[in-house]
Design a protein around this motif. Structure first.
Motif, PDB file in Angstrom:
ATOM      1  N   ASP A   1     -20.054  14.264  -8.197  1.00 44.95           N
ATOM      2  CA  ASP A   1     -18.973  13.905  -9.118  1.00 44.95           C
ATOM      3  C   ASP A   1     -17.582  14.022  -8.505  1.00 44.95           C
ATOM      4  N   GLY A   2     -17.338  15.115  -7.774  1.00 44.69           N
ATOM      5  CA  GLY A   2     -16.005  15.319  -7.198  1.00 44.69           C
ATOM      6  C   GLY A   2     -15.634  14.220  -6.222  1.00 44.69           C
ATOM      7  N   LEU A   3     -16.549  13.875  -5.329  1.00 45.52           N
ATOM      8  CA  LEU A   3     -16.290  12.819  -4.356  1.00 45.52           C
ATOM      9  C   LEU A   3     -16.231  11.455  -5.042  1.00 45.52           C
ATOM     10  N   LYS A   4     -17.041  11.259  -6.055  1.00 48.63           N
ATOM     11  CA  LYS A   4     -17.031   9.987  -6.784  1.00 48.63           C
ATOM     12  C   LYS A   4     -15.655   9.723  -7.398  1.00 48.63           C
ATOM     13  N   GLU A   5     -15.040  10.753  -7.965  1.00 50.45           N
ATOM     14  CA  GLU A   5     -13.703  10.586  -8.549  1.00 50.45           C
ATOM     15  C   GLU A   5     -12.684  10.223  -7.482  1.00 50.45           C
ATOM     16  N   ILE A   6     -12.807  10.832  -6.309  1.00 54.14           N
ATOM     17  CA  ILE A   6     -11.902  10.508  -5.200  1.00 54.14           C
ATOM     18  C   ILE A   6     -12.086   9.049  -4.783  1.00 54.14           C
TER      19      ILE A   6
ATOM     20  N   LEU B   1       0.827  -1.200   0.000  1.00 52.79           N
ATOM     21  CA  LEU B   1       0.000   0.000   0.000  1.00 52.79           C
ATOM     22  C   LEU B   1       0.865   1.255   0.000  1.00 52.79           C
ATOM     23  N   PRO B   2       0.348   2.355  -0.541  1.00 53.36           N
ATOM     24  CA  PRO B   2       1.106   3.615  -0.495  1.00 53.36           C
ATOM     25  C   PRO B   2       1.275   4.076   0.951  1.00 53.36           C
ATOM     26  N   VAL B   3       2.466   4.547   1.272  1.00 53.93           N
ATOM     27  CA  VAL B   3       2.735   5.039   2.624  1.00 53.93           C
ATOM     28  C   VAL B   3       2.218   6.476   2.736  1.00 53.93           C
ATOM     29  N   LEU B   4       1.210   6.661   3.576  1.00 54.38           N
ATOM     30  CA  LEU B   4       0.596   7.973   3.791  1.00 54.38           C
ATOM     31  C   LEU B   4       0.649   8.265   5.278  1.00 54.38           C
ATOM     32  N   VAL B   5       1.497   9.199   5.661  1.00 56.44           N
ATOM     33  CA  VAL B   5       1.713   9.474   7.084  1.00 56.44           C
ATOM     34  C   VAL B   5       0.900  10.677   7.543  1.00 56.44           C
ATOM     35  N   ARG B   6       0.972  11.776   6.788  1.00 54.96           N
ATOM     36  CA  ARG B   6       0.264  12.995   7.175  1.00 54.96           C
ATOM     37  C   ARG B   6      -0.973  13.184   6.296  1.00 54.96           C
ATOM     38  N   PRO B   7      -1.963  13.917   6.793  1.00 56.90           N
ATOM     39  CA  PRO B   7      -3.109  14.247   5.934  1.00 56.90           C
ATOM     40  C   PRO B   7      -2.688  14.910   4.628  1.00 56.90           C
ATOM     41  N   PHE B   8      -1.609  15.710   4.663  1.00 56.02           N
ATOM     42  CA  PHE B   8      -1.087  16.329   3.442  1.00 56.02           C
ATOM     43  C   PHE B   8      -0.684  15.254   2.421  1.00 56.02           C
ATOM     44  N   ASP B   9      -0.112  14.134   2.924  1.00 52.81           N
ATOM     45  CA  ASP B   9       0.287  13.044   2.032  1.00 52.81           C
ATOM     46  C   ASP B   9      -0.927  12.450   1.330  1.00 52.81           C
ATOM     47  N   LEU B  10      -2.026  12.284   2.071  1.00 51.47           N
ATOM     48  CA  LEU B  10      -3.243  11.734   1.501  1.00 51.47           C
ATOM     49  C   LEU B  10      -3.819  12.666   0.446  1.00 51.47           C
ATOM     50  N   ALA B  11      -3.845  13.965   0.748  1.00 54.05           N
ATOM     51  CA  ALA B  11      -4.351  14.946  -0.219  1.00 54.05           C
ATOM     52  C   ALA B  11      -3.509  14.927  -1.496  1.00 54.05           C
ATOM     53  N   ASP B  12      -2.190  14.883  -1.349  1.00 51.73           N
ATOM     54  CA  ASP B  12      -1.302  14.841  -2.511  1.00 51.73           C
ATOM     55  C   ASP B  12      -1.527  13.564  -3.319  1.00 51.73           C
ATOM     56  N   TYR B  13      -1.669  12.450  -2.619  1.00 50.26           N
ATOM     57  CA  TYR B  13      -1.825  11.159  -3.294  1.00 50.26           C
ATOM     58  C   TYR B  13      -3.130  11.107  -4.098  1.00 50.26           C
ATOM     59  N   LEU B  14      -4.186  11.723  -3.534  1.00 50.96           N
ATOM     60  CA  LEU B  14      -5.481  11.747  -4.217  1.00 50.96           C
ATOM     61  C   LEU B  14      -5.584  12.894  -5.219  1.00 50.96           C
ATOM     62  N   ASP B  15      -4.532  13.709  -5.266  1.00 46.00           N
ATOM     63  CA  ASP B  15      -4.473  14.847  -6.179  1.00 46.00           C
ATOM     64  C   ASP B  15      -5.626  15.824  -5.936  1.00 46.00           C
ATOM     65  N   ILE B  16      -5.849  16.145  -4.664  1.00 48.74           N
ATOM     66  CA  ILE B  16      -6.860  17.137  -4.297  1.00 48.74           C
ATOM     67  C   ILE B  16      -6.223  18.162  -3.361  1.00 48.74           C
ATOM     68  N   LYS B  17      -6.856  19.323  -3.233  1.00 48.25           N
ATOM     69  CA  LYS B  17      -6.367  20.338  -2.318  1.00 48.25           C
ATOM     70  C   LYS B  17      -6.558  19.874  -0.878  1.00 48.25           C
ATOM     71  N   PHE B  18      -5.670  20.310  -0.007  1.00 49.73           N
ATOM     72  CA  PHE B  18      -5.791  19.951   1.404  1.00 49.73           C
ATOM     73  C   PHE B  18      -7.106  20.473   1.980  1.00 49.73           C
ATOM     74  N   SER B  19      -7.531  21.659   1.532  1.00 49.92           N
ATOM     75  CA  SER B  19      -8.787  22.230   2.006  1.00 49.92           C
ATOM     76  C   SER B  19      -9.982  21.363   1.608  1.00 49.92           C
ATOM     77  N   THR B  20      -9.897  20.724   0.430  1.00 46.76           N
ATOM     78  CA  THR B  20     -10.964  19.822  -0.014  1.00 46.76           C
ATOM     79  C   THR B  20     -11.028  18.586   0.870  1.00 46.76           C
ATOM     80  N   LEU B  21      -9.857  18.052   1.213  1.00 48.11           N
ATOM     81  CA  LEU B  21      -9.795  16.888   2.100  1.00 48.11           C
ATOM     82  C   LEU B  21     -10.412  17.209   3.453  1.00 48.11           C
TER      83      LEU B  21
END
Length: 349
Positions: A73-78, A16-36
């Protein structure tokens, strides 16, 4: 430390992808941190436009309505990204045949022909029964993500029920998020969460000389040796399902020793077939192609009709190649004669 530090060993085992910080998750999903953060927040009330899900109903074949909760749609893509790049890394049990990339309802039915008795069960409210706590535990304990990342992933893949009040959507008292049926990530999550029950049911099945498979909320047992379903076996099945947190829809419980439809396919004692109405519609579609006035059809519409019929024939042959091969020959004859002009320099549609 488990709040912020993942189980690196588990993540590595599951690749699995290593995701430590919430910022890592936002980057991995290619979304803004504010969206997360927006998706991960829980407000007491929101406007209709802020809702991340749409709810509609469809009629059940057996009567009544089924509620479908689908993400915007936005959440569906995520959720599609979570499904492809995280969930699929973890293998579901080998007894799950629904919503598995390499399996289908045909795979499910092929487990059960040649039977002397079939025992079928349906799980009641399958997706809504799977709660926030179940999904969180999956991400945290089975996948190896920290509590912080597991919380965010769970928020992104579950739905929190609300009620309409004065033009707003308000939280229901003591409500817990659950798997929404219209989400692209829900089916595979349900397979992963039901995996332990799958293995327990399989183990019990082998003890009583039964085969076992599950297609989403449809459970099938069959035996080539027994002619009855023992009372103690049924009691054991009920116990496993109940202890796993699920419920049986007893209105759909069935025991039969004759041919039976299993996830849309008819299981006989020696082979599989498709329902007569399904075959009747396929014949009608081929008949339509045979007498179609091509000059009156737009090219794209015509190609779509051909693709549709070809897909249905491929499906039929997947069920029983010998019985339905003549449809393939009929289609190929049309393709190489009437529709030959469409496929110059093309081997397939």
């Amino acid at each position: 430390m488990n709040d912020i530090v993942p189980n690196f060993n588990l993540l590595n085992i599951n690749e699995l992808p290593v995701l430590v910080r919430p910022f890592d998750l936002a980057d991995y999903l290619d979304i803004k941190f504010s969206t997360l953060i927006k998706y991960g927040s829980v407000k007491e009330e929101i406007t209709l436009s802020e809702s991340m899900y749409k709810i509609f109903t469809i009629k059940k074949k057996t009567g009544g309505k089924r509620y479908i909760i689908t993400p915007v749609d936005g959440l569906k893509e995520i959720q599609k990204k979570i499904y492809r790049f995280i969930l699929l890394h973890v293998r579901a049990s080998r007894f799950a045949t629904g919503f598995i990339p390499t399996k289908s309802n045909i795979t499910n039915a092929k487990n059960h022909y040649g039977f002397k008795v079939i025992y079928i069960l349906d799980l009641k409210n399958f997706f809504p029964t799977i709660k926030f706590s179940n999904v969180f535990e999956m991400y945290n304990l089975k996948f190896g993500y920290s509590k912080a990342i597991s919380f965010l992933l769970t928020k992104l893949t579950t739905h929190l029920p609300r009620r309409h009040s004065n033009g707003m959507l308000k939280l229901l008292p003591n409500s817990e998020s659950f798997l929404p049926q219209g989400s692209p990530s829900s089916p595979y999550i349900s397979n992963l969460i039901f995996s332990e029950a799958d293995y327990a049911l399989y183990k019990l099945s082998r003890k009583y000389n039964f085969e076992y498979s599950r297609y989403a909320d449809d459970i099938t047992f069959s035996s080539k040796e027994r002619k009855i379903v023992p009372t103690e076996f049924r009691a054991g099945v009920t116990k496993i399902i109940k202890e796993s947190g699920f419920y049986i829809n007893y209105k759909k419980e069935l025991i039969t020793r004759t041919r039976q439809k299993i996830t849309g396919i008819i299981a006989h004692d020696t082979h599989l077939t498709l329902p007569r109405q399904w075959i009747k519609r396929l014949r009608a579609a081929l008949h339509e192609l045979k007498y179609l006035d091509c000059e009156k059809e737009a090219l794209e519409v015509l190609l779509n009709k051909l693709k549709n019929v070809q897909g249905r024939i491929n499906y039929a042959m997947g069920v029983n190649r010998g019985k339905y091969y003549h449809f393939y020959l009929e289609f190929q004859e049309l393709r190489l004669s009437k529709f030959k002009y469409l496929f110059k320099d093309k081997k397939t549609i």
